[in-house]
Design an enzyme around this catalytic site. Structure first.
Site, PDB file in Angstrom:
ATOM      1  N   TYR A  74      -1.815   0.322  10.182  1.00 29.76           N
ATOM      2  CA  TYR A  74      -2.074  -0.374   8.915  1.00 29.76           C
ATOM      3  C   TYR A  74      -0.828  -0.331   8.024  1.00 29.76           C
ATOM      4  O   TYR A  74      -0.338  -1.367   7.552  1.00 29.76           O
ATOM      5  CB  TYR A  74      -3.271   0.257   8.201  1.00 29.76           C
ATOM      6  CG  TYR A  74      -3.413  -0.203   6.777  1.00 29.76           C
ATOM      7  CD1 TYR A  74      -3.672  -1.539   6.486  1.00 29.76           C
ATOM      8  CD2 TYR A  74      -3.261   0.686   5.714  1.00 29.76           C
ATOM      9  CE1 TYR A  74      -3.779  -1.974   5.169  1.00 29.76           C
ATOM     10  CE2 TYR A  74      -3.376   0.259   4.410  1.00 29.76           C
ATOM     11  CZ  TYR A  74      -3.626  -1.067   4.138  1.00 29.76           C
ATOM     12  OH  TYR A  74      -3.721  -1.505   2.842  1.00 29.76           O
ATOM     13  N   THR A 130       0.816  -1.208   0.000  1.00 29.02           N
ATOM     14  CA  THR A 130       0.000   0.000   0.000  1.00 29.02           C
ATOM     15  C   THR A 130       0.850   1.257   0.000  1.00 29.02           C
ATOM     16  O   THR A 130       1.951   1.275   0.568  1.00 29.02           O
ATOM     17  CB  THR A 130      -0.896   0.010   1.254  1.00 29.02           C
ATOM     18  OG1 THR A 130      -1.484   1.311   1.394  1.00 29.02           O
ATOM     19  CG2 THR A 130      -0.106  -0.262   2.527  1.00 29.02           C
TER      20      THR A 130
END
Ligand code: UDP
Length: 329
Positions: free
Chosen positions: A141, A117
């Site tokens: 995250y 990501t």
């Protein structure tokens, strides 16, 4: 010989399953169905329902299906949730990836495509951001994914597993044939939420922050269409099978749209003047994040087909309509 797609019943994974099948590949899906759906898969795709940390199950799946390549999508992906529940994210993303890597090594898997990501960059020092800047994720995250990248690199070095890490920017849209799309009820992503507002499934759209140092004050993001993203994985697999080097690649289009531009696109495409509320900034949002795409263009045979905001929005809108009908049925 099958490709194992973890998280294949989810949003991006289900598009990957379709893309692989269109290439004539055999596929087996491993998914715990926490946010995925059996109906997101073609009926004849085998689904193993279970956990990545279930070593016996993963070993058996790899052996039974002759798996030599894994595309690993299964993960938790909501940034604010990761702030509230960091240990849940380190368990769900980092620890489970460690288990999967161990199974891969134990069973002689050759190729590993990993869903990473742009959150690994945090607030990037340059824009568009190239892959080799210092990585300073600002959320659990992002950190859970960065740790997984490191584990993968170290495992590849020690055991000869080959890999491509794809760092996704803002994934949006849906299968142009309407076969699958973003179906997670709690999804908070801008284009999905704006389409829901256009369809009256939400009362309004909140724009989080209009005082950023950007041309119109709202955040800039690089929205990439989900089937194009799946094709990047197919190209990454072809690259590895052809003997290509291990790679870490940004996956975006290299062009940013502001939140307000996205809202205008949703109004234009839907023909509905959705109610918009200008709200304060959302914690943890970087002002702008756009991919430098030179490396992916130079290394993969990837030809995006849906690089158009209105097209992405119209696919997302069509999918929300289908989903609403499906849920009503
Ligand atoms: N955003 C917004 N309203 C929403 C959802 C998102 O203004 O209801 C903004 C968000 O603050 C960010 C951008 O849209 O600037 C993209 O957010 P999203 O959650 O889609 O993806 P992220 O960039 O956080 O991965």
């Amino acid at each position: 010989m099958s490709v194992l797609v973890t998280g294949g019943a989810g949003y991006i994974g289900s598009h990957m399953v379709l893309a692989l099948r269109e290439q004539g590949e055999e596929v087996v899906v491993l998914d715990n169905l926490s946010t995925g759906f059996r109906w997101a898969l073609p009926a004849d795709v085998p689904l193993v329902t279970g956990d990545l940390a279930d070593d016996a199950l993963v070993d058996k799946t790899i052996k039974d299906h002759g798996v030599k390549s894994i595309a690993h999508f299964a993960a938790k992906i909501v940034v604010p949730e990761s702030v509230a529940d960091p240990l849940g994210y380190y368990l769900g993303n980092t620890v489970r990836t460690r288990s999967l890597l161990a199974s891969a090594v134990r069973n002689g898997v050759e190729n590993f495509i990993f869903s990473s990501t742009a959150a690994v960059y945090g607030n990037p020092p340059v824009m568009p951001v190239p892959e080799d800047v210092p990585l300073q994720p600002v959320s659990p995250y992002g950190r859970s994914k960065l740790m997984s990248e490191w584990m993968l690199q170290d495992t590849a070095f020690a055991h000869g597993l080959k890999y491509v890490v794809l760092r996704y920017f803002n994934v949006a849209g849906a299968d142009p044939g309407g076969r699958t799309g973003q179906s997670t009820p709690a999804a908070t992503h801008l284009i999905k939420v704006a389409c829901q507002a256009a369809l009256g499934l939400r009362p309004q759209l909140e724009v989080f922050g209009t005082d950023y140092d950007t041309p119109d004050g709202s955040c800039l993001r690089d929205y990439i269409q989900v089937s194009d993203l799946a094709q990047a994985h197919v190209a990454a697999l072809a690259h590895l099978r052809a003997g290509g080097d291990n790679l870490t690649l940004n996956c975006g289009y290299g062009r940013g749209y502001s939140v307000l531009e996205v809202v205008e696109a949703v109004k234009r495409v839907s023909g509905i003047d959705i109610p918009v509320v200008l709200s304060p900034r959302r914690p943890g949002d970087p002002a702008a994040i756009v991919a430098e795409v030179a490396r992916i263009k130079a290394t993969l045979d990837w030809n995006p087909q849906f690089q158009n905001l209105d097209m992405i929005v119209s696919q997302a809108l069509a999918w929300e309509k289908r989903l609403a009908n499906h849920q009503a049925a």
